[in-house]
Design a protein around this motif. Sequence first.
Motif, mmCIF file in Angstrom:
data_model
loop_
_atom_site.group_PDB
_atom_site.id
_atom_site.type_symbol
_atom_site.label_atom_id
_atom_site.label_comp_id
_atom_site.label_asym_id
_atom_site.label_seq_id
_atom_site.Cartn_x
_atom_site.Cartn_y
_atom_site.Cartn_z
ATOM 1 N N SER A 232 0.821 -1.214 0.000
ATOM 2 C CA SER A 232 0.000 0.000 0.000
ATOM 3 C C SER A 232 0.853 1.262 0.000
ATOM 4 O O SER A 232 0.384 2.336 -0.376
ATOM 5 C CB SER A 232 -0.944 0.006 1.203
ATOM 6 O OG SER A 232 -0.243 0.266 2.420
ATOM 7 N N HIS A 233 2.120 1.138 0.380
ATOM 8 C CA HIS A 233 2.997 2.305 0.446
ATOM 9 C C HIS A 233 3.603 2.673 -0.906
ATOM 10 O O HIS A 233 4.277 3.695 -1.023
ATOM 11 C CB HIS A 233 4.113 2.066 1.469
ATOM 12 C CG HIS A 233 3.614 2.016 2.879
ATOM 13 N ND1 HIS A 233 3.048 0.883 3.416
ATOM 14 C CD2 HIS A 233 3.552 2.963 3.841
ATOM 15 C CE1 HIS A 233 2.684 1.130 4.664
ATOM 16 N NE2 HIS A 233 2.981 2.388 4.950
ATOM 17 N N SER A 234 3.358 1.849 -1.918
ATOM 18 C CA SER A 234 3.844 2.187 -3.250
ATOM 19 C C SER A 234 3.005 3.285 -3.886
ATOM 20 O O SER A 234 3.399 3.884 -4.881
ATOM 21 C CB SER A 234 3.836 0.948 -4.154
ATOM 22 O OG SER A 234 2.507 0.498 -4.366
ATOM 23 N N SER A 235 1.842 3.551 -3.304
ATOM 24 C CA SER A 235 0.973 4.636 -3.760
ATOM 25 C C SER A 235 0.727 5.559 -2.579
ATOM 26 O O SER A 235 1.462 5.558 -1.609
ATOM 27 C CB SER A 235 -0.337 4.068 -4.298
ATOM 28 O OG SER A 235 -1.053 3.417 -3.258
ATOM 29 N N ALA A 236 -0.329 6.320 -2.643
ATOM 30 C CA ALA A 236 -0.632 7.272 -1.557
ATOM 31 C C ALA A 236 -1.303 6.605 -0.366
ATOM 32 O O ALA A 236 -1.581 7.258 0.637
ATOM 33 C CB ALA A 236 -1.518 8.402 -2.092
ATOM 34 N N GLY A 237 -1.542 5.289 -0.450
ATOM 35 C CA GLY A 237 -2.354 4.636 0.566
ATOM 36 C C GLY A 237 -1.686 4.433 1.906
ATOM 37 O O GLY A 237 -2.312 4.547 2.950
ATOM 38 N N LYS B 222 7.664 4.878 2.543
ATOM 39 C CA LYS B 222 7.368 5.826 1.469
ATOM 40 C C LYS B 222 8.609 6.588 1.019
ATOM 41 O O LYS B 222 8.781 6.895 -0.163
ATOM 42 C CB LYS B 222 6.270 6.810 1.902
ATOM 43 C CG LYS B 222 4.919 6.167 2.162
ATOM 44 C CD LYS B 222 3.912 7.148 2.696
ATOM 45 C CE LYS B 222 3.398 8.063 1.613
ATOM 46 N NZ LYS B 222 2.526 7.357 0.657
ATOM 47 N N ASP C 289 -0.649 -5.183 -6.377
ATOM 48 C CA ASP C 289 -0.437 -3.961 -7.148
ATOM 49 C C ASP C 289 0.687 -3.110 -6.559
ATOM 50 O O ASP C 289 0.822 -2.991 -5.335
ATOM 51 C CB ASP C 289 -1.724 -3.124 -7.195
ATOM 52 C CG ASP C 289 -2.826 -3.813 -7.984
ATOM 53 O OD1 ASP C 289 -2.490 -4.666 -8.834
ATOM 54 O OD2 ASP C 289 -4.009 -3.496 -7.752
ATOM 55 N N GLY C 290 1.471 -2.523 -7.443
ATOM 56 C CA GLY C 290 2.424 -1.495 -7.039
ATOM 57 C C GLY C 290 3.796 -1.969 -6.653
ATOM 58 O O GLY C 290 4.662 -1.143 -6.350
#
Length: 315
Positions: free
Chosen positions: A138-143, A150, A183-184
């Motif tokens: 989830s840290h690969s995006s803004a999540g 990050k 994902d990501g």
Amino acid sequence: MASSIAEEIAHDFSPFIRVYKDGRVERFFGNDVVPPSINPDTGVQSKDVVIDPETGLSARLYIPKIPNPRHKLPLLVYFHGGGFCIETAFSPMYHNYLNSLATEGNAVIVSVEYRRAPEHPLPIAYNDSWAAVKWVASHSSAGGGEVWLKEYVDFDRVFFAGDSAGGNIAHNMAIRVGSDGLDGVKIVGMVLIHPYFGGKDPIGSEGDGAATDKFWLFVYPSSSGSDDPLFNPVVDPKFSSVVCDKVLVCVAEKDFLKDRGWYYKEELGRSGWEGVVEIMEVAGEDHVFHLIKPTCENAAAMLKRVACFLNENNA
């Protein structure tokens, strides 16, 4: 009468763990913990994070000395060993080993604190580990909200690793990414150190396999048995879908799990999987020797091999 029942033994796997009929669990070692720290010798920093407050799932994070946000680092998601039932991510020997690996491999590490059997029988450890993997992704995006991930992680260079039962978990997480997707992130490689696998038909030095079978059913009472794909990966129809490009299997000459490690390596190589699998056998050593004797010459050599694995083929 009550005191008599309290002393009756339901399961005895000494010298590791014993369970009494009243539900009491006695762990004979692996109970000590150490806090996160800044290592005075290496400069590696660590901290603990809660991933899921409802289940108590947590992790210990490590970053090497003074990382540069402009030069992203590989990320290693690590699963500790202990037969799914002893040791923790906060045990001194895991804390010391991952401090050393973070500096030697110049990598960020997430060491997963999954819930343990028998209080939390399998597949809970697998489910916790998958939740941790998804949290990392989830840290690969803004999540995601963890700054260390990050700021410092290259999500195109993610690795899974673990020793013993943790090696089993690492493999099963790679299978799950292959089937469910993630994902990501790109899972580049996987390191299995003395992985805890088994099977209905014993191989090599395993003897009749009865003790291994009994322990597997102790930690996973609802399992189908020793040929459960979670325990015997080569019978899994999805075996060749291991998601990474390369795998390093580490085995030790005197470890009763050595032949399973070799078997895994050989079968993965001919399964149709398109990656590269390597094996490192250390002469004269036993199971998880690198944790028990971290300063010995063989442990230092294996640490360097794992660190190189995390960084080879990366500019």
